[in-house]
Design a protein around this motif. Structure first.
Motif, short mmCIF file in Angstrom:
data_model
loop_
_atom_site.label_atom_id
_atom_site.label_comp_id
_atom_site.label_asym_id
_atom_site.label_seq_id
_atom_site.Cartn_x
_atom_site.Cartn_y
_atom_site.Cartn_z
N ARG A 1 -0.23 -2.39 -8.51
CA ARG A 1 -0.16 -1.48 -7.36
C ARG A 1 0.42 -0.13 -7.76
O ARG A 1 -0.08 0.92 -7.37
N ALA B 1 -2.49 5.19 -2.08
CA ALA B 1 -3.83 5.79 -2.16
C ALA B 1 -3.76 7.31 -2.22
O ALA B 1 -4.46 7.96 -3.01
N SER C 1 -3.20 1.46 -8.84
CA SER C 1 -3.52 1.99 -7.51
C SER C 1 -2.84 3.33 -7.25
O SER C 1 -3.41 4.22 -6.62
N GLY D 1 0.82 -1.21 0.00
CA GLY D 1 0.00 0.00 0.00
C GLY D 1 0.85 1.25 0.00
O GLY D 1 0.33 2.36 0.08
N HIS E 1 -2.40 8.44 -5.58
CA HIS E 1 -3.41 8.44 -6.62
C HIS E 1 -4.16 9.77 -6.65
O HIS E 1 -4.46 10.32 -7.72
#
Length: 479
Positions: free
Chosen positions: A257, A189, A261, A125, A192
């Motif tokens: 990812r 996140a 992502s 992440g 993005h």
């Protein structure tokens, strides 16, 4: 400080770390005649890990360690098939390792540590987690390639892999630093969201280019494919089968990812880059494979072409394309284990079965082995109704729906060209006379032959009933 929920989310990875450390200790105190126990324990460890991944999968995506680790549907399916592919590798590798006096605990522990890297990478992440997972995987892979320390070819392949891998890791890290400089965040996140509002778009695109270099190297896409033929040929075949299967799932996870992502809003920039990489991979992989006489090098260039098809799905930059690319990565992992599994099963002490001519007249000496290899070659070539055909069809369809008709046409043309070298292997097995003085038959015990047969026949079954698996791939992207 991590809380209990964080630990619970990472339970499969933490379990594998503990299991790998325990296997290391057991190997240190085991006698040589007890080594088969380590083999079966390693397979059992992977089976339990699959259960933990599937059984503990939350209904909604969850994060741990402040968003650095993500547990979602994409990670689940990639982890399951990476663990399954590694378990197949362990089953196929045992007779080969025993014959060459390479039946050591390091093979199993290094492979499990590499799988831990894969699991971290596909659940990343954050840019930090991406890099940590990638290095965990690659450092373990370097050591595996050099497992046969008495072989000059293996040592040379390991050095080439290490040098080129270090260069690619440096480029990836440099790209990440540029992206961080442009957005001020490492979290994918947040990245993005920040990508479209950055005041330094040129710096962001500059970093994106270097990140794609790292992705292309891990996939083995041209022109960053130089390591694949030498590593595939120089590694012990038991290591080649691992490198040619599970890490490809990790490479897809890494691409998803970072690009979808993290930098999905920049798809107009990276779509064309991936399209160029796809064309180069399809051209170099299929054309150079035609002139190969070594079976492992032929499969290496075949891998390069298959990564080109995987990129066709990613070029779509939408749920349809990601699902098709994931489906293709899974199909290639199963086809790769099957192809090298047959080679491992035909090899014996003093005979590697690495040349295409070694398969001459195989149908006359071992009809079942020839049939299994024929199914694998047809699936890799994309002949219906085998698994590989529908995988190719779906990525071509995804490229067309994204407006890349020309790219799909290129993919179809090179699929026809690729038929030549796959059919050449089938022709050698069925129509050439056996070489006098050679004895090529399936080796290994009943468990190896049974699992190998199931692996290959699964390519036919999944070709006839591919819908449920593709439906699973679709659900993880559309929720």
């Amino acid at each position: 400080m991590p809380n209990f929920n964080d630990i619970l989310i990472l339970l499969p990875e933490l379990y594998l770390v503990a299991a790998a450390c325990l296997l290391l200790l057991l190997d240190a105190f085991m006698k040589a005649e007890q080594r088969p126990l380590l083999h079966w324990l390693s397979i059992a460890v992977l089976v339990v890990a699959i259960y933990l991944v599937v059984g503990g999968q939350p209904s909604q995506p969850v994060t741990a360690f402040s968003g650095m680790f993500v547990r979602d549907g994409v990670a689940e399916i990639l982890k399951v098939f990476a663990l399954l592919a590694t378990a197949l590798v362990f089953v196929y590798a045992k007779p080969y390792l025993i014959d060459r006096k390479l039946f050591v605990g390091e093979f199993y522990t290094l492979s499990i540590f590499a799988v831990i890297g894969i699991m971290l990478l596909v659940s990343a992440g954050s840019l930090v987690t991406v890099y940590l997972g990638l290095e965990q995987l690659t450092l373990s892979s370097y050591a595996l390639v050099a497992l046969n320390r008495d072989s000059r070819l293996s040592s040379e392949a390991a050095i080439k892999y290490f040098v080129l891998g270090a260069l690619a890791s440096g480029m990836l890290l440099y790209g990440m630093s540029m992206v961080y400089g442009a957005t001020g965040t490492l979290d994918l996140a947040r990245l993005h969201m920040a990508a479209t509002h950055t005041g330094m778009p040129h710096l962001l695109v500059f970093g994106l280019i270097f990140m794609i270099v790292g992705i292309a190297f891990k996939l083995g896409a041209a022109p960053f494919h130089m390591w694949i033929p030498d590593v595939y040929q120089g590694s012990p075949t038991a290591v080649t089968i691992f490198i040619g299967s599970a890490p490809k799932l990790a490479a897809f996870g890494m691409a998803y990812r970072l690009l979808a992502s993290g930098l999905g809003d920049l798809s107009q920039h990276w779509q064309l880059m991936l399209a160029c990489l796809a064309v180069l991979s399809l051209a170099i992989g299929n054309i150079v494979a035609i002139v190969q006489s070594n079976l492992k090098r032929l499969l290496a260039y075949s891998t390069i072409s298959h990564m080109g098809y995987l990129l066709l799905g990613l070029v779509n930059a939408g749920p349809e394309g990601y699902a098709a690319a994931l489906f293709y990565a899974i199909s290639y992992a199963l086809m790769g284990t099957a192809a090298f599994g047959v080679i491992l099963a035909l090899a014996r002490a003093g005979f590697e079965c690495e040349e295409i001519d070694d398969l001459k007249g195989l149908n006359q000496r071992s009809p079942w082995a020839a049939f299994l290899m024929m199914l694998v070659m047809f699936s890799l070539a994309g002949v219906p109704p085998l698994f590989g055909f529908f995988a190719k069809l779906l990525v071509l369809q995804a490229a067309i729906h994204a407006g890349f008709l020309w790219l799909a046409i290129v993919g179809a043309v090179f699929a026809i060209i690729g038929l030549y070298y796959y059919l050449r292997v089938v022709k050698v097995m069925y129509f050439d006379k056996p070489v006098e003085g050679t004895e090529v038959r399936l080796q290994g015990d009943v468990s190896v032959r049974l699992v190998l047969s199931l692996n290959v026949l699964a390519l036919l079954v999944l070709g006839l009933a591919w819908g449920p698996l593709f439906g699973w791939c679709q659900r993880v992207f559309v929720g």
